[in-house]
Design a protein around this motif. Structure first.
Motif, PDB file in Angstrom:
ATOM      1  N   ALA A  35      55.479  43.538  89.870  1.00  0.00           N
ATOM      2  CA  ALA A  35      57.106  43.341  89.530  1.00  0.00           C
ATOM      3  C   ALA A  35      56.645  43.781  87.208  1.00  0.00           C
ATOM      4  O   ALA A  35      55.218  43.586  87.174  1.00  0.00           O
ATOM      5  CB  ALA A  35      56.650  41.673  89.072  1.00  0.00           C
ATOM      6  N   GLN A  52      62.602  46.023  86.496  1.00  0.00           N
ATOM      7  CA  GLN A  52      63.413  44.471  86.555  1.00  0.00           C
ATOM      8  C   GLN A  52      63.810  44.405  87.504  1.00  0.00           C
ATOM      9  O   GLN A  52      63.944  43.618  89.338  1.00  0.00           O
ATOM     10  CB  GLN A  52      63.710  43.669  85.092  1.00  0.00           C
ATOM     11  N   ARG A  53      64.479  45.517  88.137  1.00  0.00           N
ATOM     12  CA  ARG A  53      65.743  45.401  88.915  1.00  0.00           C
ATOM     13  C   ARG A  53      64.771  46.474  90.333  1.00  0.00           C
ATOM     14  O   ARG A  53      65.420  45.576  91.291  1.00  0.00           O
ATOM     15  CB  ARG A  53      67.318  46.365  88.699  1.00  0.00           C
ATOM     16  N   SER A  91      60.819  44.942 104.465  1.00  0.00           N
ATOM     17  CA  SER A  91      59.439  44.628 103.283  1.00  0.00           C
ATOM     18  C   SER A  91      58.837  44.948 104.829  1.00  0.00           C
ATOM     19  O   SER A  91      57.381  45.083 104.877  1.00  0.00           O
ATOM     20  CB  SER A  91      59.241  43.641 103.312  1.00  0.00           C
ATOM     21  N   TRP A 110      57.253  39.493  99.008  1.00  0.00           N
ATOM     22  CA  TRP A 110      55.904  40.543  98.665  1.00  0.00           C
ATOM     23  C   TRP A 110      54.710  40.590  98.720  1.00  0.00           C
ATOM     24  O   TRP A 110      53.690  41.628  98.448  1.00  0.00           O
ATOM     25  CB  TRP A 110      56.317  40.287  97.131  1.00  0.00           C
ATOM     26  N   PHE A 118      61.485  46.526  93.151  1.00  0.00           N
ATOM     27  CA  PHE A 118      60.245  45.977  93.367  1.00  0.00           C
ATOM     28  C   PHE A 118      59.387  46.812  93.746  1.00  0.00           C
ATOM     29  O   PHE A 118      58.567  47.323  93.591  1.00  0.00           O
ATOM     30  CB  PHE A 118      61.031  44.895  94.489  1.00  0.00           C
ATOM     31  N   GLY A 142      54.865  46.983  95.820  1.00  0.00           N
ATOM     32  CA  GLY A 142      56.151  46.207  95.501  1.00  0.00           C
ATOM     33  C   GLY A 142      55.057  46.015  94.591  1.00  0.00           C
ATOM     34  O   GLY A 142      53.710  45.584  94.297  1.00  0.00           O
ATOM     35  N   LYS A 161      59.351  35.930  92.229  1.00  0.00           N
ATOM     36  CA  LYS A 161      60.808  36.335  92.589  1.00  0.00           C
ATOM     37  C   LYS A 161      61.447  37.446  93.748  1.00  0.00           C
ATOM     38  O   LYS A 161      62.449  37.224  94.043  1.00  0.00           O
ATOM     39  CB  LYS A 161      60.928  37.362  90.999  1.00  0.00           C
ATOM     40  N   HIS A 162      60.390  38.149  94.491  1.00  0.00           N
ATOM     41  CA  HIS A 162      60.917  39.358  95.221  1.00  0.00           C
ATOM     42  C   HIS A 162      60.253  38.428  96.453  1.00  0.00           C
ATOM     43  O   HIS A 162      59.436  38.482  96.693  1.00  0.00           O
ATOM     44  CB  HIS A 162      59.948  40.370  94.951  1.00  0.00           C
ATOM     45  N   ASN A 163      61.138  38.706  97.700  1.00  0.00           N
ATOM     46  CA  ASN A 163      61.106  38.151  99.072  1.00  0.00           C
ATOM     47  C   ASN A 163      60.048  38.965  99.289  1.00  0.00           C
ATOM     48  O   ASN A 163      59.580  40.276  99.743  1.00  0.00           O
ATOM     49  CB  ASN A 163      61.869  38.546  99.772  1.00  0.00           C
TER      50      ASN A 163
END
Lengths: 147, 147
Positions: B39, B16-17, A74, B111, B19, B37, B107-109
Motif C-alpha cells: 500500500a 495507489q491503483r 491472490s 492482502w 497492489f 502486495g 483496502k486490498h482484499n
C-alpha cells in the motif's frame, strides 16, 4: 490455499511461457528493478537492451536476479526466481550467441520495440544500437499457490 | 510509440491503483526480487510479510527498490520505480505506524493471505506471526509508453 515449491522443470515451463520479467541488479548494495522482455532456454536467459543504468550497473556488478510470474488471483499464482551472472554478448567474440539470442527473442512479437524506443526518447538520437546480454543461470526456484 | 517520464503525481496515482509490486533487495551485491502486495501513500510504502530471506536481507542492508507497473501491450504500459530505506515496524515503538499500515493494506482484499500461507508451508507451524515494514521513499520515477 496451498503453496508449494515448483520443480526445476515447472520453473522452466513458466519461463518459456512468460515474456516480461523483472530484472534486479545492484550497485554498492543499492538494488534496482526494471521490467524486461526475455527469452529462456535451460541454463540461460537472453535479453535485448540499449545502454542505460541497468547495463552500466551490471557491467560493474554482474550478479543479477530475474523474477517472473503469472498472478491470477491472490490465491492462484506462480512465481519463479532466477539468479545468475550477466554476460554481455559483444561482437565479434559472441556473434554466434547473439544470433541465437535474436532467434529466441524473435518468437515474441515486438521484442525489440521497448528497448529501442525508450532510449531514443532519452537521447533524440535515431541511430540507436541495441545490445544483447545473457544471464548464465546459477539458481532457479519457484512457488505455486493454488486456492 | 512514445515513451515519456511521468510526474511524481502520476507515479503516486499508479502506486495507489496497483497492489502487486516487485521488491528488490540486495546482500553482498547479490540482488533478489520477489512479488509483494503493498500500500502506498506519499512518502511511504507499506508491506505485510513474514520472516524469510527478504526480511533477513533487508535487516542486513536496508536499501531497497520497489517496481510496479501496468503493462497492457508492448506499446502501452506504465512502470514506476521507487528506491528507499527499509524500516521494520516493531512493537511497541511503531504501534501507531503498524495500525496505520494495517488500515491502508486492508483496502486490498486478502492482502494478508499470501504472506501467511507461504510461511506456513515452509515451517508447518500454524502459529505464524506477521510483520509490517515500511519503505521510506527516497526517489520515485516512472515511464509511460503510449502507442
Amino acid at each position: 490455499m496451498q503453496v508449494s515449491a515448483m520443480s526445476e522443470q515447472e520453473c522452466g515451463e513458466l519461463l518459456q511461457r512468460v515474456f516480461i520479467g523483472r530484472l534486479g541488479c545492484s550497485l554498492d548494495n543499492q538494488p534496482y528493478v526494471v521490467p524486461v522482455g526475455f527469452a529462456y532456454e535451460p541454463g540461460y536467459v537472453y535479453v535485448f537492451s540499449t545502454l542505460g543504468k541497468k547495463i552500466e550497473w551490471m557491467r560493474e556488478n554482474p550478479k543479477v536476479c530475474l523474477q517472473a510470474d503469472e498472478i491470477g488471483t491472490s490465491s492462484n499464482w506462480v512465481s519463479v526466481i532466477v539468479t545468475g551472472t550477466y554476460l554481455e554478448l559483444r561482437e565479434p567474440q559472441y556473434t554466434i550467441e547473439r544470433q541465437h539470442a535474436r532467434k529466441l527473442l524473435a518468437k515474441h512479437n515486438n521484442w525489440w520495440i521497448n528497448a529501442v524506443t525508450e532510449r531514443r526518447e532519452e537521447t533524440n538520437d535515431i541511430a540507436i544500437k541495441g545490445l544483447f546480454f545473457r544471464i548464465d543461470i546459477e539458481t532457479i526456484s519457484g512457488l505455486r499457490a493454488t486456492g
